[in-house]
Write a protein that holds these residues in place. Structure first.
Motif, mmCIF file in Angstrom:
data_model
loop_
_atom_site.group_PDB
_atom_site.id
_atom_site.type_symbol
_atom_site.label_atom_id
_atom_site.label_comp_id
_atom_site.label_asym_id
_atom_site.label_seq_id
_atom_site.Cartn_x
_atom_site.Cartn_y
_atom_site.Cartn_z
ATOM 1 N N ASN A 24 -29.596 -21.925 19.563
ATOM 2 C CA ASN A 24 -30.582 -22.097 18.498
ATOM 3 C C ASN A 24 -31.725 -22.993 18.969
ATOM 4 O OD1 ASN A 24 -32.010 -22.371 16.184
ATOM 5 N ND2 ASN A 24 -30.371 -23.228 14.958
ATOM 6 N N LEU A 26 -34.460 -23.505 17.532
ATOM 7 C CA LEU A 26 -35.159 -24.118 16.412
ATOM 8 C C LEU A 26 -34.280 -25.107 15.666
ATOM 9 C CD1 LEU A 26 -37.035 -20.971 15.083
ATOM 10 C CD2 LEU A 26 -37.962 -22.837 16.437
ATOM 11 N N ASN A 27 -33.186 -25.531 16.283
ATOM 12 C CA ASN A 27 -32.313 -26.521 15.675
ATOM 13 C C ASN A 27 -33.071 -27.832 15.509
ATOM 14 O OD1 ASN A 27 -30.086 -27.765 14.654
ATOM 15 N ND2 ASN A 27 -28.849 -27.619 16.504
ATOM 16 N N LEU A 28 -33.070 -28.383 14.290
ATOM 17 C CA LEU A 28 -33.907 -29.554 14.007
ATOM 18 C C LEU A 28 -33.304 -30.847 14.557
ATOM 19 C CD1 LEU A 28 -34.965 -28.607 10.369
ATOM 20 C CD2 LEU A 28 -36.240 -28.310 12.490
ATOM 21 N N ASN A 29 -31.976 -30.973 14.560
ATOM 22 C CA ASN A 29 -31.319 -32.171 15.089
ATOM 23 C C ASN A 29 -31.866 -33.456 14.486
ATOM 24 O OD1 ASN A 29 -29.391 -31.044 16.784
ATOM 25 N ND2 ASN A 29 -30.807 -30.839 18.481
ATOM 26 N N SER A 106 -37.480 -29.506 4.916
ATOM 27 C CA SER A 106 -36.104 -29.504 5.393
ATOM 28 C C SER A 106 -35.396 -30.715 4.803
ATOM 29 C CB SER A 106 -36.069 -29.555 6.926
ATOM 30 O OG SER A 106 -34.746 -29.689 7.382
ATOM 31 N N ALA A 129 -31.921 -25.650 10.668
ATOM 32 C CA ALA A 129 -32.909 -25.033 11.550
ATOM 33 C C ALA A 129 -33.985 -24.354 10.719
ATOM 34 C CB ALA A 129 -32.240 -24.013 12.482
#
Length: 201
Positions: A24, A26-29, A106, A129
């Motif tokens: 992924n 686009l994983n925001l983490n 988000s 994400a």
């Protein structure tokens, strides 16, 4: 006995195999203020409301009802310039534009409820994400066959609903699990190029 141990070891390895799938992009983490400031190094700590995302076993640390949320606004920016060189005319700029300002929200909301001294249940809803871009279609008119009605945008997102439960074995060992129910969305609009005319024989 040796065969049982081998099968048990394989089963444990398969359970943790999914954590190695990092496809992924686009994983925001960044779910949780504290986790964000720590650069996402929060799995081993996981001691605040965002633990349902990072490590469900951390839920066992809560000894009272807990409701909290975290929110963030992502405003991506991009620029695109396309220059083509024509014989006798030199370089000609066909596109020189920037993305439109768009807001992509988000966050995470979680509720934890101690069932007993050792068992804690929880429910989390979060966006792990998501991102997108939108361009001014008029800026691309020279490369889209002079059609002003073509949209140039993209949007991708994932919303997760995660019921969870954790068990406190002792002060140092906690066990936890969550069921991630995911809803994903993907939208992409762009010019696909000039199609050749259809011919019938």
């Amino acid at each position: 006995m040796k065969r049982v141990k081998t099968l048990f070891s394989i089963a444990i390895l398969l359970l943790f195999l999914s954590t190695l799938c990092l496809a992924n992009g686009l994983n925001l983490n960044s779910l949780g203020t504290r986790a964000l400031t720590m650069g996402g190094a929060f799995i081993g700590l996981a001691d605040d409301f965002s633990t349902i995302y990072w490590n469900p076993a951390g839920i066992a640390q809560f000894d009272k009802k807990y409701l909290s949320f975290y929110g963030t606004d992502i405003i991506p920016y991009g620029a695109f310039k396309f220059v083509r060189t024509y014989p006798g005319a030199g370089p000609v700029t066909l596109v020189d534009t920037e993305t439109q300002t768009k807001h992509y929200l988000s966050g995470l909301a979680a509720y934890y409820h101690p069932v007993s001294d050792k068992i804690v249940a929880g429910l989390g809803i979060y966006v792990p994400a998501g991102l997108g871009t939108e361009w001014n279609g008029q800026a691309f008119i020279l490369i889209q066959n002079n059609n002003p009605n073509i949209n140039w945008n993209s949007r991708i997102g994932l919303v997760t609903i995660a019921p969870a439960v954790a068990y406190k074995v002792n002060d140092k060992i906690h066990l936890g699990t969550s069921l991630n129910i995911n809803y994903g969305m993907f939208d992409l609009k762009r010019h696909a190029g000039i199609l050749p005319p259809l011919s019938c024989s």
